[in-house]
Motif scaffolding. Structure first.
Motif, PDB file in Angstrom:
ATOM      1  N   GLU A   1      -0.687   0.712 -16.015  1.00 56.66           N
ATOM      2  CA  GLU A   1      -1.945   0.712 -15.644  1.00 56.66           C
ATOM      3  C   GLU A   1      -2.229  -0.199 -14.228  1.00 56.66           C
ATOM      4  O   GLU A   1      -3.387   0.088 -13.647  1.00 56.66           O
ATOM      5  N   VAL A   2      -1.349  -1.040 -13.835  1.00 58.62           N
ATOM      6  CA  VAL A   2      -1.422  -1.669 -12.527  1.00 58.62           C
ATOM      7  C   VAL A   2      -0.181  -1.390 -11.896  1.00 58.62           C
ATOM      8  O   VAL A   2       0.954  -1.134 -12.294  1.00 58.62           O
ATOM      9  N   SER A   3      -0.212  -1.598 -10.444  1.00 62.25           N
ATOM     10  CA  SER A   3       1.162  -0.968  -9.780  1.00 62.25           C
ATOM     11  C   SER A   3       1.419  -2.370  -8.888  1.00 62.25           C
ATOM     12  O   SER A   3       2.656  -2.448  -8.385  1.00 62.25           O
TER      13      SER A   3
ATOM     14  N   ILE B   1       2.371   1.847  -3.531  1.00 61.92           N
ATOM     15  CA  ILE B   1       1.208   2.350  -4.421  1.00 61.92           C
ATOM     16  C   ILE B   1       1.289   4.048  -4.150  1.00 61.92           C
ATOM     17  O   ILE B   1       1.256   4.827  -4.807  1.00 61.92           O
TER      18      ILE B   1
ATOM     19  N   GLU C   1       0.989  -1.142   0.062  1.00 57.74           N
ATOM     20  CA  GLU C   1      -0.052   0.089   0.017  1.00 57.74           C
ATOM     21  C   GLU C   1       0.838   1.211  -0.017  1.00 57.74           C
ATOM     22  O   GLU C   1       0.484   2.149  -0.641  1.00 57.74           O
TER      23      GLU C   1
ATOM     24  N   PHE D   1      -6.766  -3.921  -3.113  1.00 53.59           N
ATOM     25  CA  PHE D   1      -5.900  -3.008  -4.333  1.00 53.59           C
ATOM     26  C   PHE D   1      -7.056  -3.094  -5.398  1.00 53.59           C
ATOM     27  O   PHE D   1      -6.577  -2.155  -6.139  1.00 53.59           O
TER      28      PHE D   1
ATOM     29  N   GLU E   1      -8.620  -2.521  -8.891  1.00 51.31           N
ATOM     30  CA  GLU E   1      -7.975  -2.645 -10.123  1.00 51.31           C
ATOM     31  C   GLU E   1      -6.526  -2.391 -10.213  1.00 51.31           C
ATOM     32  O   GLU E   1      -6.101  -2.328 -11.312  1.00 51.31           O
ATOM     33  N   MET E   2      -5.763  -1.866  -9.119  1.00 53.82           N
ATOM     34  CA  MET E   2      -4.402  -1.817  -9.127  1.00 53.82           C
ATOM     35  C   MET E   2      -3.618  -3.278  -9.096  1.00 53.82           C
ATOM     36  O   MET E   2      -2.379  -2.925  -9.381  1.00 53.82           O
TER      37      MET E   2
ATOM     38  N   THR F   1       5.886   0.526  -7.710  1.00 52.43           N
ATOM     39  CA  THR F   1       5.169  -0.680  -7.773  1.00 52.43           C
ATOM     40  C   THR F   1       5.732  -1.806  -6.911  1.00 52.43           C
ATOM     41  O   THR F   1       6.707  -1.693  -6.510  1.00 52.43           O
TER      42      THR F   1
END
Ligand code: ADP
Ligand code: ZN
Ligand code: ZN
Length: 766
Positions: free
Chosen positions: A326-328, A272, A269, A299, A301-302, A277
């Motif tokens: 688009e994702v972390s 982010i 967390e 999380f 969509e991440m 990442t």
């Protein structure tokens, strides 16, 4: 007046930039498998060509100047060579991967003796060469004003173009809409749609969509909890370290239920929050749906979840999402360590002791080593976590290579489960009980059924039926030279030692006590299920093994059913030992601890200890204390006793002493050199040459401390290929590396009939 030095330098640099010196040079590695040309070649970049590291190119190669594909790994201003050929074509508009990844590929190629492209492929979406495509859908939007369109629609409906009219009317209310949906709603067709486009009322475009592998809406979002004191110490340290961008290797030993996963979640967390990442590795994702749920619900969509059940298309899309930022967070099995992220804050390996982190096909990498190298290169934290760290990792923590944190209490201060050991030898002869369930375990199950608490029964199938033990005295047949248990080979009807290749006949009577009750070990889960249903007719039983979980989502279905209270007893293989968190499971039964103790491997004790600890750790995670029953034919085995007492430290101390005495890892590295080919003589002769090389090397260097072979591998023939092996113990990988690299290179240059592979610290010895 003298020109200041800095000024001169400035002139030089400007000249280079202006192209006065030379054209720019691209370092290109060709897409091929041959080690002797698997290196950088210099090519001139034609004027005006936009060539960057990470782009694939087409270049002329060799005397015939045949076109070959390759990838640019670096750009330079000069070359040692003259008259360079030019790149003929650039294939990619943008680099396929970052320079950090190209560097890592070079490292992987070196370390694991594979080709550059084999390394590179690990980082690229699958099918990039053969062309899995992005998935697009055709979208239709209104191209005129709504008023105009409605008027036109009215006209069409009253005239002859009724289909078009209907379609346009629907489009007015639903723009933009997918063409599929538009046709469904209006009953129209593509001819009508293109007519509308021609008339200027509609417009078609492609929209990129992702194949959704995990339905994130299914999971309620959840926030973090307030960390316990033990958790807080670790979380604070991680947060600090991640923010600083300074690399560190950390080992977290936390007992089962101590809240390690919560620590991961909070560290990620933080990543982010500060725009970094995170890579979260788990042994095999399909085994841990509960873990995945916690990540997805925290999380949303991440997070991208990568697992072996994904289709090629789904993988391709995930890979692109990661690359496009688009994702972390990515959660996945060992190959997720190659996620093409930039700006990594932390790489976590949960259950770091698991052998599934090691690949046993080319490139034969260990995810832990790759993760460490990656984290080092980009200033990230490496966090290894386990309730039972591998001996090697804990040793590294002891000598200060890793920073050690320990969480020794369950988060809710619950006691670890009370473990009973049942001597199965007595069961057969004193109790006349032929059931796989001891009387003790039967009593405990009865109790649980009465109290309406849940039970998990675990049967280890690994090593099933392959070793020989005495049912009366517990004797296990071992190799005299290597002190590992011997394995039965059906085709030759002999016992084989997988280390030295030693053979022995299958005993008819126990050499220790003379009993004729000496036999192969093992019963299947199905048999156990039958025995349970027979003994407890009212109990509802679920079985989880490869048979019942082979379809997509099979694991999840069974676990969900168990969570909903649809069964009293869950019986299964390895799958039930990992990561399950059911508060109302109060009893765990291990049906035969011996099957895991008796693997033909020096890591057998280590694996057994962690397996028993893991499986017992499933009990008593809620408010009611847990119990565990371990059934065994070797009740005095010290590994089982340490597991009973949840005593990692003493297990570690005793085992590390053994390793030191016998000179096994971490005090050496084991290298397996394997050759295979169609003619046995060829393979053997080839290996004898290698042995001669190694003998020469041993004369000048003390690096090789023992050499076994060449001898036929335990699986001496696979798919008509004969396999021979040499095993080495070495004191320094760095020292022997150049020789090994040379062996691989020569092996290819002089012999097309034999295939050579080298594996460092292999996890399976077949
Ligand atoms: P581990 O990964 O070490 O086995 P988990 O992270 O799964 O442990 O934690 C065990 C259980 O305790 C989980 O149900 C988790 O939600 C809960 N838990 C962990 N830490 C906390 C906390 N600080 N507050 C409340 N519940 C927690
Ligand atoms: Zn015996
Ligand atoms: Zn042996």
């Amino acid at each position: 007046m003298a020109v200041p030095l800095t000024f001169l330098v400035l002139i030089l640099r400007t000249n280079i930039q202006a192209g006065i010196y030379l054209k720019m040079i691209a370092k290109v590695i060709l897409n091929n498998r041959e080690h002797n040309i698997d290196q950088c070649f210099d090519y001139a970049i034609p004027d005006g060509m936009n060539a960057l590291p990470g782009m694939r190119v087409s270049v002329p190669f060799g005397f015939g100047n045949r076109y070959s594909r390759g990838i640019i790994v670096g750009i330079s201003e000069k070359s040692e060579f003259e008259n360079l050929k030019e790149i003929s074509k650039i294939i990619d508009k943008e680099p396929l991967c970052s320079e950090e990844i190209l560097k890592l590929c070079l490292w992987i190629k070196e370390k694991y003796f594979c080709s550059f492209y084999q390394a590179l492929r690990l980082f690229l979406p699958p099918g990039i060469e053969s062309g899995v495509k992005e998935k697009n859908i055709r979208m239709v939007r209104l191209a005129s004003s709504k008023e105009e369109a409605l008027a036109a629609a009215k006209k069409m409906l009253s005239g002859r173009a009724q289909i078009q009219g209907n379609m346009l009317k629907i489009l007015c209310e639903n723009s933009p809409v997918s063409s599929f949906e538009l046709m469904r709603l209006s009953g129209g067709n593509s001819a009508a749609l293109s007519a509308l486009c021609k008339k200027g009322f509609a417009e078609i475009s492609d929209k990129r969509v992702y194949r959704e592998a995990y339905n994130s809406d299914k999971y309620a979002r959840s926030g973090g909890c307030t960390p316990t004191g033990e958790q807080k110490v670790v979380i604070d340290h991680l947060i600090n370290r991640i923010s600083s961008g300074r690399h560190e290797k950390i080992l977290l030993r936390g007992v089962t239920g101590s809240g390690k996963t919560e620590v991961f979640l909070q560290a990620i967390e933080h990543c982010i929050n500060i725009g970094k990442t995170a890579i979260m590795l788990v042994p095999e994702i399909s085994l841990t749906p509960q873990m995945v749920k916690r990540f997805v619900s925290r999380f949303g969509e991440m997070v991208a979840v990568i697992h072996s059940g994904l289709s090629k298309g789904e993988r391709f899309d995930h890979c692109n999402k990661i690359k496009n930022g688009e994702v972390s967070v990515v959660v996945g099995a060992r190959s997720a360590v190659f996620a093409p992220f930039e700006n990594i804050g932390i790489i976590i390996l949960d259950e770091e002791h698991e052998s599934s982190y090691k690949s046993d096909t080319t490139p034969r990498y260990h995810a832990r080593d790759v993760a460490a190298k990656r984290a080092e290169d980009c200033g990230a934290v490496l966090l290894l976590a386990s309730a039972t760290p591998s001996l090697t990792s804990y040793y590294k923590a002891e000598i200060g290579e890793y920073k050690l944190f320990e969480m020794l209490e369950r988060y809710n201060k619950m006691e670890m489960p009370a473990v009973k050991i049942v001597d199965m030898r007595g069961e057969l002869f004193n109790n006349k009980n032929f059931s796989p369930l001891s009387l003790t375990l039967q009593r405990e199950i009865d109790k649980n059924l009465q109290n309406k608490s849940k039970t998990i029964l675990f049967l280890n199938r690994r090593g099933y039926s392959t070793f020989v033990s005495c049912r009366e005295c517990g004797y296990v047949m071992e190799c005299d030279d290597c002190s590992v248990s011997m394995t039965y080979h059906k085709n030759i009807n002999q016992m084989v030692c997988h280390y030295c290749g030693g053979l022995a006949p299958v005993p008819e009577f126990c050499p220790e006590c003379g009993s004729k009750h000496i036999k192969f070990f093992g019963t299947g889960t199905q048999k156990i299920e039958e025995a349970i249903t027979k003994r407890f007719p009212s109990a509802r039983v679920l079985r989880m093994d490869t048979d019942t979980t082979s379809h997509k989502g099979g694991h999840e279905e069974i676990l969900d059913a168990f969570a909903r209270g649809e069964a009293d007893i869950l019986v299964g293989t390895q799958m039930v030992t990992k990561g399950l968190d059911f508060p109302d499971v109060t009893l765990v039964g291990v049906l035969a601890a011996d099957t895991s103790l008796c693997m033909d491997d020096f890591r057998a004790s280590e694996r057994s200890f962690s397996l028993l600890t893991q499986v017992c750790g499933r009990a008593g995670r809620g408010d009611i204390p847990g119990r565990a029953v371990i059934q065994t034919y070797q009740p005095f085995n010290s590994t089982i006793k340490y597991a009973k007492n949840h005593d990692y430290i003493n297990f570690y101390n005793s085992e590390i002493t053994n390793r030191k005495r016998l000179n096994y890892p971490p005090f050496c590295d084991i290298i397996s050199i394997m050759a295979s080919g169609e003619t046995e003589d060829c393979v053997e002769a080839f290996m004898n040459d290698i042995k001669a090389e190694l003998d020469r090397f041993m004369k000048s260097s003390g690096c090789i401390t023992s050499m076994i072979g060449p001898m036929p591998a335990p699986l001496a023939k696979i798919k008509n290929q004969f396999r021979y092996r040499i095993l080495l113990k070495v004191s320094s990988l760095d020292e022997i590396h150049p020789l090994l690299a040379l062996l691989i290179k020569n092996g290819e240059a002089q012999n097309g009939k034999v295939f050579l592979s080298i594996d460092t610290n292999p996890t399976n010895m077949f």
